[in-house]
Every structure is written in structure tokens, then in C-alpha cells.
Enzyme design. Structure first.
Site, PDB file in Angstrom:
ATOM      1  N   ASN A 146       0.817  -1.203   0.000  1.00  0.00           N
ATOM      2  CA  ASN A 146       0.000   0.000   0.000  1.00  0.00           C
ATOM      3  C   ASN A 146       0.858   1.264   0.000  1.00  0.00           C
ATOM      4  O   ASN A 146       0.342   2.367  -0.171  1.00  0.00           O
ATOM      5  CB  ASN A 146      -0.935   0.016   1.217  1.00  0.00           C
ATOM      6  N   GLN A 176      -4.791  -3.867  -1.946  1.00  0.00           N
ATOM      7  CA  GLN A 176      -4.356  -3.063  -3.092  1.00  0.00           C
ATOM      8  C   GLN A 176      -4.169  -3.886  -4.361  1.00  0.00           C
ATOM      9  O   GLN A 176      -3.890  -3.340  -5.429  1.00  0.00           O
ATOM     10  CB  GLN A 176      -3.058  -2.326  -2.746  1.00  0.00           C
ATOM     11  N   SER A 196     -11.098  -5.174   0.416  1.00  0.00           N
ATOM     12  CA  SER A 196     -11.858  -4.024   0.888  1.00  0.00           C
ATOM     13  C   SER A 196     -12.696  -3.446  -0.229  1.00  0.00           C
ATOM     14  O   SER A 196     -12.292  -3.470  -1.402  1.00  0.00           O
ATOM     15  CB  SER A 196     -10.892  -2.949   1.416  1.00  0.00           C
ATOM     16  N   ALA A 197     -13.854  -2.886   0.118  1.00  0.00           N
ATOM     17  CA  ALA A 197     -14.763  -2.333  -0.886  1.00  0.00           C
ATOM     18  C   ALA A 197     -14.361  -0.938  -1.351  1.00  0.00           C
ATOM     19  O   ALA A 197     -14.410  -0.631  -2.540  1.00  0.00           O
ATOM     20  CB  ALA A 197     -16.186  -2.290  -0.324  1.00  0.00           C
ATOM     21  N   HIS A 198     -13.961  -0.076  -0.420  1.00  0.00           N
ATOM     22  CA  HIS A 198     -13.806   1.333  -0.792  1.00  0.00           C
ATOM     23  C   HIS A 198     -12.536   1.617  -1.589  1.00  0.00           C
ATOM     24  O   HIS A 198     -12.330   2.738  -2.051  1.00  0.00           O
ATOM     25  CB  HIS A 198     -13.900   2.240   0.443  1.00  0.00           C
ATOM     26  N   THR A 234     -26.112  -8.556  12.092  1.00  0.00           N
ATOM     27  CA  THR A 234     -26.946  -8.332  10.908  1.00  0.00           C
ATOM     28  C   THR A 234     -26.092  -7.766   9.783  1.00  0.00           C
ATOM     29  O   THR A 234     -25.366  -6.796   9.965  1.00  0.00           O
ATOM     30  CB  THR A 234     -28.086  -7.349  11.238  1.00  0.00           C
ATOM     31  N   CYS A 318      -4.124   5.158   6.967  1.00  0.00           N
ATOM     32  CA  CYS A 318      -4.312   4.678   8.335  1.00  0.00           C
ATOM     33  C   CYS A 318      -3.117   4.994   9.223  1.00  0.00           C
ATOM     34  O   CYS A 318      -3.131   4.686  10.412  1.00  0.00           O
ATOM     35  CB  CYS A 318      -4.560   3.161   8.334  1.00  0.00           C
TER      36      CYS A 318
END
Length: 375
Positions: A146, A176, A196-198, A234, A318
Site C-alpha cells: 500500500n 491493493q 476491501s470495498a472502498h 446483521t 491509516c
């Protein structure tokens, strides 16, 4: 605005937004309920798992959706170690969510062996094998850095580890690499793989963990038994369905996107200068570029670019509060260069014109800073 910090996050794709609106407004039912509309939502989650699995060369029942890749990494390191008395091997260039988990395990008495990348930024199979012995219980090596965009030989690392410790659990952070590099779990030989989605046009707060069929993992989050008891709570239906839609579209766009040509615009301009380091070479994804400017401060460079309407990063989003860049330090980059490091990262939406404008602006900003500081 020119946005070149896609390794931090990407703009959400329209197909993902459509899914979010659909399942927030119209099909808002709890997928654990027993009536028909809820069961239909459950089927949409199952279809999303099939999409993500197909992109990983896996099966749908090997996919567990999480709140983010950080949770996926924490799940892997918290629940994937079978031999509690064994040692673990982790690369020194991991994302903070792996590195800090390893440090926490070390503080609790686990023997943790860190493996440095070489000067090119790669963690080699040979270096991982040298740190592994028959008591090694767990190995984690990032697939695509990353920080620098270097791509590690995960299949070679897996083979090297299994030759020494056949029962070791092997994990890779694939955040990545996912949807950018063709990835097959069987070819890589890993037991666990985080995505990861974003980073691929999806919603923040959604991730997934591939768990190889047959690997018995205790749940990281206990509760009502959702996702076959492997991750209770959920499900984030909006996030999960938008994740699969975005990932599929992003991967399709990536097939014709030449990230390397955009990266080359910067390396052609800065690569021959004695006062600039291009961090990472060899096998690269092309989506990430790390540059270090001798005698300057990365934060000031980034602010100068922002003043011109161009957004770039300093490294892992991060870890922006950490002054020292751990990955560059492990590669042997000196302080005089490391403090002047910036990260530029592309997406299939990035145009050549944007990259050319940004490269020219970066040269102007850094040259001006050199004149002002006399360095």
C-alpha cells in the site's frame, strides 16, 4: 480538482450507489427474517458472495463479509493461529492493521519474526523461508504494498513456507491487489486473504475475508450466527451488494486501464534526479507510486499540491499520524529522503491529462520549496 490518492479511497461508482439506495429505501428487510422479501434480500447477499468469490478464484462459501479490511486482518491474526505455542512470521512492510496485530501478539508472549523487504520493496520467498521453521504457525505477507505498489510473489512465498512448515496458516492482505491484479486463491496457495470495498469504488465500512474451505476458524465476532456462524451480526446489505457491484465494474475497467503508463509520466520526470528517490521497482501494480524528495517535508509538498487543486497522499491513510514511514525505513530509505515522501495513486478514472498536469505541478512545487529552503 485532480484526485490522486486512490490508494486511500476511491470515489464510489454509480452502480454501487444504485445498490445502496435500493436496499436502504425499497428492500430494507433484515436478511435473517423468514418472510419472502427478507429471503430475497438474503439471496442478494449470496449472489454478492458469488461475485467476490469468482474474482478470487474461490467459492461463495469461502467468503465472509466484514466491516472493513482492518477487521478482516484482525480476524485472520486473532483466529487463524492454530498452534498457540508456535511462532508467526510477518513482513515489516505490512499495513498497520496487520503490523499492530502482530505487535499485540508479541506483547502477549507470541514469538513474532519480522521480515524486511529488500531495497526494491519486495518481500522475497527466500527471506520468508529463512525466518520460517517447523514451529511456524502463521505467516502474513502483503500482496501489493500500500506504500510502494510492489507486488510480492505470494505463490512463491506459500510454497517456500509449506516446504518448511506444512501446517502453517498463510494469510495475505490483498487490498491493493484486488480487482487490479488477476488473483486466484488456489494459485496463490493462501488460506486467508483480505479485501476491501472502498478501494474499488465501493462503500467505506465493508470488506471481506477469504477463508479456505476446510480451515476451521473460530468466529471473531460471536452472536446470532449469521454467515454460517463465522461472523455474527446483521449483515450490511447496502454495503455488501454495492461492494460486489463496484468490484465487478472496477475489475472490468481495470482490464483496459494502463496504470503503468501514468506512473511512467512521473518516473520519466523525476527518475533521473539525484535529489529524488522512486521507491519500489521490479514487479509493480502501476496503481501506486512513492516518491521521496531529499531535504523536503512530505506534508508541505502535499499542501502545495492541494493549493493547486491536486490531492495526493503521504502514504497509508491509516498511518498519517506516524512520522516515520515504517515500510520505507525497512527498505533502507534514509531520513533525509523519507521525510519528503509522497504517495500518488491512480484509478481507472484517472486520465493521462490529469497525470501530466499533476507531474508538472509536483515538479514546480518541489523546485519552489528547494529554492525557499535552500536545500
Amino acid at each position: 480538482m485532480i484526485y490522486l490518492d486512490n490508494a486511500a479511497t476511491t470515489r464510489i461508482l454509480p452502480c454501487a450507489t444504485e445498490k445502496i439506495i435500493r436496499f436502504a429505501d425499497k428492500e430494507y428487510f433484515n436478511p435473517s427474517a423468514g418472510y419472502a422479501p427478507a429471503i430475497a434480500v438474503r439471496h442478494e447477499i449470496d449472489r454478492s458472495a458469488e461475485v467476490i468469490a469468482s474474482m478470487l478464484g474461490a467459492d461463495a462459501d469461502e467468503i465472509v463479509f466484514t466491516s472493513c479490511a482492518t477487521e478482516s486482518n484482525n480476524y485472520a491474526l486473532s483466529c487463524g493461529i492454530k498452534n498457540k505455542k508456535g511462532n508467526i512470521v510477518v513482513s515489516a512492510s505490512e499495513h498497520a492493521s496487520v503490523y499492530e496485530c502482530a505487535m499485540r501478539l508479541r506483547s502477549r508472549g507470541t514469538e513474532v519474526r519480522f521480515v524486511d523487504p529488500d531495497k526494491t520493496g519486495h518481500v522475497t520467498p527466500e527471506s520468508v523461508a529463512a525466518a520460517t521453521d517447523r514451529n511456524t504457525a502463521f505467516v502474513s505477507v502483503i500482496h501489493c504494498s500500500n506504500e510502494t505498489g510492489t507486488v510480492n510473489d505470494i505463490s512463491g512465498i506459500s510454497a517456500a513456507v509449506r516446504a518448511v512448515s506444512p501446517t502453517a496458516v498463510i494469510h495475505s492482505d490483498g487490498v491493493q491487489a484486488f480487482a487490479k491484479i488477476r488473483t486466484d486463491m488456489h494459485t496463490l496457495g493462501v488460506d486467508l486473504y483480505s479485501v476491501s470495498a472502498h478501494k474499488v469504488g465501493g462503500l467505506k465500512g465493508v470488506g471481506a475475508l477469504f477463508i479456505r474451505r476446510g480451515l476451521n476458524m473460530q468466529p471473531f465476532i460471536a452472536g446470532g450466527g449469521q454467515q454460517s456462524g463465522r461472523r455474527s451480526g446483521t449483515e450490511n446489505v447496502c454495503g455488501i451488494t454495492s461492494f460486489s457491484a463496484a468490484a465487478a465494474e472496477y475489475a472490468k475497467a481495470a482490464e483496459t486501464f494502463d496504470a503503468h503508463s501514468l506512473r511512467k509520466i512521473f518516473t520519466d520526470r523525476f527518475g533521473g534526479r539525484a535529489d529524488v528517490l522512486v521507491n519500489g521497482c521490479g514487479i509493480l501494480s502501476g496503481y501506486i507510486l512513492s516518491l521521496s524528495f531529499k531535504g523536503l517535508k512530505g506534508e508541505i509538498i502535499a499542501h502545495g499540491m492541494e493549493d493547486r487543486g491536486i490531492l495526493i497522499g503521504l502514504g497509508s491513510a491509516c498511518s498519517t499520524h506516524v512520522k516515520a514511514n515504517r515500510t520505507l525505513g525497512a527498505m533502507g530509505v534514509g531520513k533525509d529522503f523519507a521525510e519528503g515522501s509522497v504517495r500518488i495513486s491512480f484509478s481507472p478514472a484517472t486520465t493521462r491529462a490529469e497525470a501530466e498536469t499533476a507531474a508538472e505541478a509536483l515538479e514546480e512545487v518541489t523546485d519552489e520549496l528547494h529554492r525557499k529552503t535552500g536545500r
